[in-house]
Write an enzyme that holds these catalytic residues in place. Structure first.
Site, PDB file in Angstrom:
ATOM      1  N   CYS A 130       0.790  -1.217  -0.060  1.00  0.00           N
ATOM      2  CA  CYS A 130       0.090  -0.036  -0.023  1.00  0.00           C
ATOM      3  C   CYS A 130       0.934   1.300  -0.098  1.00  0.00           C
ATOM      4  CB  CYS A 130      -0.965   0.109   1.035  1.00  0.00           C
ATOM      5  SG  CYS A 130      -2.071   1.358   1.327  1.00  0.00           S
ATOM      6  N   CYS A 133      -0.103   4.224   2.287  1.00  0.00           N
ATOM      7  CA  CYS A 133       0.184   3.732   3.869  1.00  0.00           C
ATOM      8  C   CYS A 133       1.687   4.105   4.089  1.00  0.00           C
ATOM      9  CB  CYS A 133      -0.286   2.506   4.213  1.00  0.00           C
ATOM     10  SG  CYS A 133      -2.271   2.379   4.269  1.00  0.00           S
TER      11      CYS A 133
END
Length: 176
Positions: A130, A133
């Protein structure tokens, strides 16, 4: 199973993983808690039972009960967040402006130093791929005083642990 037994379980073609696993287990850039928690969170995120058991047995004992719980919690909450925020990032549109409406209280009160929990969340985010993130957690840990070398060390641990899990999964699939 110990770290050494896990290393010995790797096939000869994965010799680099054996060497990296050994050298990263004593990575001097991270504190003992940061190192151990990164191994635990990365192992759980890698979803291989053998790797999880071996690395939690090896590194869990180096953590306080609160830190072990926090490392597990980082893997759990980021397992959810990484899917959601990867969707938000990749699809774009108005989703980023909408409230997530997902409980993630552990991030605010992880039970350990915030920077350590964020480092573990970064490692798990690297395993789960991700980008949104990873960028967010990297910013927090750098702002919290960790060096780029510490960030790199955590991501190197995540990469090697994930590769060990994938290799053992592949070997088990071929042997079945």
């Amino acid at each position: 199973m110990s770290l050494e037994a896990l290393r010995n379980r790797l096939p000869d073609y994965a010799r680099d993983l054996k060497l990296n696993l050994g050298s990263l287990s004593t990575e001097p850039v991270l504190t003992e808690q940061q190192l151990a928690g990164t191994f635990v969170a990365s192992a759980l995120a890698s979803r291989n039972a053998e790797v999880s058991k071996a690395l939690v047995a090896e590194f869990g004992a180096k953590l306080s009960p609160e830190a072990l719980t926090a490392a597990k919690a980082a893997a759990a909450v980021m397992g959810m967040n990484n899917i959601y925020y990867r969707f938000v990032h990749l699809v774009g549109g108005d989703y980023g402006n909408l409230p997530a409406k997902l409980r993630m209280n552990i991030i605010g009160k992880p039970g350990v130093e915030k920077v350590d929990f964020e480092l573990w969340s970064l490692a798990v985010s690297a395993v789960n791929g991700c980008g949104m993130c990873m960028e967010s957690h990297e910013k927090v840990v750098l702002h919290g005083g960790l060096s780029k070398e510490a960030v790199q060390a955590a991501v190197r641990i995540a990469a090697v642990v994930h590769a060990v899990a994938a290799t053992l999964d592949g070997e088990d699939a071929l042997a079945a």
